[in-house]
Motif scaffolding. Structure first.
Motif, PDB file in Angstrom:
ATOM      1  N   PRO A 180      -1.071   2.819   2.220  1.00 10.88           N
ATOM      2  CA  PRO A 180      -0.610   2.780   0.829  1.00 10.88           C
ATOM      3  C   PRO A 180      -1.790   2.427  -0.092  1.00 10.88           C
ATOM      4  O   PRO A 180      -2.601   1.565   0.257  1.00 10.88           O
ATOM      5  N   GLY A 181      -1.858   3.091  -1.244  1.00 11.66           N
ATOM      6  CA  GLY A 181      -2.965   2.824  -2.185  1.00 11.66           C
ATOM      7  C   GLY A 181      -4.296   2.892  -1.449  1.00 11.66           C
ATOM      8  O   GLY A 181      -4.534   3.820  -0.670  1.00 11.66           O
ATOM      9  N   HIS A 208       5.023   0.178   2.063  1.00 10.38           N
ATOM     10  CA  HIS A 208       4.092   0.621   1.035  1.00 10.38           C
ATOM     11  C   HIS A 208       3.589  -0.516   0.143  1.00 10.38           C
ATOM     12  O   HIS A 208       2.517  -1.044   0.375  1.00 10.38           O
ATOM     13  N   HIS A 233       2.217  13.035  -5.032  1.00 11.02           N
ATOM     14  CA  HIS A 233       3.365  12.201  -4.663  1.00 11.02           C
ATOM     15  C   HIS A 233       4.577  12.887  -5.283  1.00 11.02           C
ATOM     16  O   HIS A 233       4.566  13.128  -6.506  1.00 11.02           O
ATOM     17  N   GLU A 273       7.024   8.259  -0.937  1.00  5.85           N
ATOM     18  CA  GLU A 273       7.025   6.803  -0.839  1.00  5.85           C
ATOM     19  C   GLU A 273       8.036   6.101  -1.737  1.00  5.85           C
ATOM     20  O   GLU A 273       8.423   4.969  -1.465  1.00  5.85           O
ATOM     21  N   HIS A 301       3.459   6.730   6.256  1.00  2.08           N
ATOM     22  CA  HIS A 301       2.741   6.181   5.099  1.00  2.08           C
ATOM     23  C   HIS A 301       3.091   4.704   4.917  1.00  2.08           C
ATOM     24  O   HIS A 301       3.333   4.261   3.804  1.00  2.08           O
ATOM     25  N   ASP A 316       2.454  12.106  -0.422  1.00  2.00           N
ATOM     26  CA  ASP A 316       2.835  10.740  -0.094  1.00  2.00           C
ATOM     27  C   ASP A 316       4.239  10.486  -0.630  1.00  2.00           C
ATOM     28  O   ASP A 316       4.461  10.384  -1.836  1.00  2.00           O
TER      29      ASP A 316
HETATM   30 ZN   LIG Z   1       1.207   5.879  -1.345  1.00  2.00          ZN
END
Ligand SMILES: [Zn+2]
Length: 465
Positions: free
Chosen positions: A139-140, A92, A226, A31, A88, A29
């Protein structure tokens, strides 16, 4: 002699079975658009994997793609482009996040809103990376089922992420016409970046999972990181957007950095983990695009109406019918005489208002024609089926239709649908949405409710053999 042949055949069968491929989806990810050192981290990981001959999937945030462009990081864009590129979300963690903006919307308006907010980010990924993103992941844990319809419209066929809202046997599944790799349970883990120079426990865990999946005919292991984690000790978004905080851009702060030596150690952990996985001859690394090739597509072969009717009248949940995995929606389309198609589930729950134990076959015939027309026109299942001024809920309609196929006559008996797909969805409206970025106590109950209604489209994905 016969016995010896049988034994050797069994041994061959066991060996073939034991060598079923294990697919490792390694995804990143990508981000953090605040700290520029995360650009170098993403490039380093991409290059290290390329050097190992391994392809991963980099799910890139729209704003991240834009800052790579404005910082002139062609090198990063080109390094990541050697791998698969996913999407993604556009921003975010800048509020509102997807679950925040979809939670009060219905299925159709939520899909439109997702498309309005996320479409420009998809366009930026396409412009910067010169290709259509192969997958999406929220996201999350900011998930909402409305994204499925929007993703189909945006031409994104795979959902690659983790979350607790929906899951099926800890393996990939079809949901809303999208191939989901989600809630992978014991098949989702990683080498811990806190583990010194090598995470040997993760190696063991990997060996166990690979052996188990291989013996079961093959399967997917999902592993994610990440890039920003390799250069910082705290998340870039938690330090800025925690619990609904939404500071102005000039007030964004950078997360705490790792030392160069510590970053090196982290890259080393991932590299050693990849080297360990590569040693297993059954392991194949797969990208989001590869996943679509190793799984059978979402559209089933047309099956016999009677077989579909038998399955749907017992219970409304996916089932293997005549050797093909079918969702309840697939089976309903067969009963209605429609061609296989990707459809959405209903958008609201209703109760049957028709009072009576049976319906004249001529009246029910009109109901059936009407439902088929609705689906053909709207590419989704209706919330209810009309019998004159009264209605059958969708489950009761499906069960009644199945009954009428099995026992044709002048009077169609009203049957009650036995919905069982709801058990694959989370019930707790808080825990699956407990992301540090969401406002405290965020309630995703409405999203789960809409998600359950889309359970009509849920079925396990089947590996191509
Ligand atoms: Zn993320």
């Amino acid at each position: 002699m016969l016995r010896a042949i049988l034994v050797s055949l069994l041994l061959i069968a066991a060996r073939l079975h034991a060598e079923s491929p294990v697919y490792v989806a390694l995804w990143f990810d990508t981000e953090d658009y605040i700290d520029p050192t995360a650009d170098d981290a993403a490039l380093r990981i991409a290059n290290d994997l390329s050097a190992e001959g391994v392809r991963g999937t980099f799910k890139v945030v729209g704003e991240r793609a834009r800052v790579l462009e404005s910082r002139g990081r062609r090198d990063v864009i080109e390094g990541l482009s050697k791998h698969d590129i996913g999407y993604h979300s556009n921003w975010h963690s800048v509020h509102p996040t997807p679950a925040e903006y979809m939670v009060k919307l219905g299925y159709l308006e939520g899909a439109k809103e997702f498309e309005r907010r996320e479409g420009p980010g998809v366009a930026d990924i396409k412009r910067v990376f010169r290709r259509q993103p192969a997958c999406y992941g929220q996201p999350g844990n900011s998930w909402g089922p409305q994204s499925n319809l929007a993703l189909r419209r945006l031409g994104i066929p795979v959902y690659l992420d983790e979350g607790q809202q929906v899951g099926l046997r800890e393996q990939p599944f079809w949901y809303g016409g999208i191939l989901y790799v989600f809630q992978m349970g014991q098949n989702q883990f990683r080498a811990d970046l806190k583990a010194g120079v090598e995470d040997t426990a993760a190696n063991e865990r990997f060996d166990e999972a690979a052996q188990r999946l291989s013996a079961a005919g093959g399967g997917v292991i999902s592993i994610y990181y990440h890039p920003t984690e390799f250069v910082t000790t705290e998340f870039w978004d938690a330090v800025n957007f925690k619990h609904g905080a939404n500071p102005a851009r000039r007030d964004w702060v950078r997360p705490h950095a790792r030392t160069a030596e510590d970053s090196e150690r982290c890259f080393g952990i991932l590299n050693r983990f990849v080297e360990h996985m590569k040693k297993n001859p059954n392991v194949r690394f797969v990208t989001a695009t590869d996943l679509l090739r190793i799984y059978e597509g979402p559209l089933p072969r047309v099956t016999d109406r009677k077989a579909a009717a038998e399955a749907l009248s017992r219970r409304i949940v996916f089932a293997e019918v005549q050797g093909r995995m079918q969702s309840p929606a697939d089976m309903l389309l067969v009963l209605l005489g429609l061609d296989p198609a990707i459809v959405d589930g209903p958008t609201a729950h209703t109760e049957t208002t028709y009072r009576g134990n049976s319906i004249p076959a001529s009246a029910f015939g009109k109901t059936v024609t009407d439902v088929a027309d609705f689906i053909r026109r709207n590419h989704r299942l209706p919330n209810e089926a009309f019998v004159g001024a009264y209605t059958l809920s969708l489950p009761d309609f499906a069960a009644t239709l199945a009954g009428s196929v099995l026992n044709p006559g002048d009077e169609v008996r009203l049957e009650r649908g036995n919905v069982q797909f709801e058990s694959y969805f989370a019930k707790d409206p808080h825990k699956p949405f407990d992301w540090i970025i969401h406002p405290e106590g965020f309630d995703g109950g409405n999203l789960l409710e809409l998600g359950r209604l889309q359970g009509w489209t849920l079925k396990p994905a089947v590996l191509v053999h």
